[in-house]
Write an enzyme that holds these catalytic residues in place. Sequence first.
Site, short mmCIF file in Angstrom:
data_model
loop_
_atom_site.label_atom_id
_atom_site.label_comp_id
_atom_site.label_asym_id
_atom_site.label_seq_id
_atom_site.Cartn_x
_atom_site.Cartn_y
_atom_site.Cartn_z
N ASP A 153 -6.96 -1.23 -4.63
CA ASP A 153 -8.06 -0.88 -3.72
C ASP A 153 -8.94 0.19 -4.33
O ASP A 153 -10.17 0.16 -4.20
CB ASP A 153 -7.51 -0.39 -2.38
CG ASP A 153 -6.70 -1.43 -1.64
OD1 ASP A 153 -6.95 -2.64 -1.85
OD2 ASP A 153 -5.82 -1.05 -0.85
N ASP A 213 0.85 -1.19 0.00
CA ASP A 213 0.00 0.00 0.00
C ASP A 213 0.88 1.24 0.00
O ASP A 213 1.99 1.22 0.55
CB ASP A 213 -0.91 0.02 1.22
CG ASP A 213 -1.96 -1.09 1.18
OD1 ASP A 213 -2.39 -1.46 0.08
OD2 ASP A 213 -2.34 -1.59 2.26
#
Length: 226
Positions: free
Chosen positions: A184, A150
């Site tokens: 995401d 991430d």
Amino acid sequence: MASFLSRLPQGKVVAALIVLLLVVDQVIKIWVKTTMVLGQSHVVAPWFQIHFVENPGMAFGIELGSKLFLSLFRIVAMGFCIYLLAKLVRKREHTLAFLSCLSLIIAGGIGNIIDSIFYGVIFSGSHGQIAQLFPSGGGYETWFHGRVVDMFYFPLIEGVFPSWLPFWGGEEFVFFHPVFNFADSCISIGLILLLVCYPRTVSLLLDGKKTLPEGTTEDSEPTKRE
């Protein structure tokens, strides 16, 4: 552009979209893994940072169950989504825009699955050092136990809760706190577009109905027949 895409076979368009999104997702993740140390940040703007973190869980760092279970769950879920998309494409009853929303979700899911399956094997660890791709000593984990990369962090609002507020009074808070990745974003955007733009179509699919009622279009009122 829209008229050009409308003339192309839907299957080829959605397949190309999924591949394109996957390439973008993996290029970003590999760049972060091979240029940044875990926890390092690049401040792009006061409200936006490239902040490298890894998580063993689901989207936005949510954890649920064991890592192997999560990896297998993702694979099964994405397999079903791909089957559904292929089935809808073959029927030719849905717009390219609707199928593109599903493609966003599938691309995002596959992007994070790639991290879970392969990254633990093909990358060295990122703690205190920049990871190496295909390290001679092997990766930091085994198959299906890789951590999802991430990097997007948007601290839009930072402040302190009022002292009179129960439980959190006097504590600092940040909105939006979760760190997420391109995959995401694809999943979230695809879901939001489906729920906002195609609620009736989604409802019919969930109810097991294959087509919209006669005389209707996706999320429109029944058309009057002359």
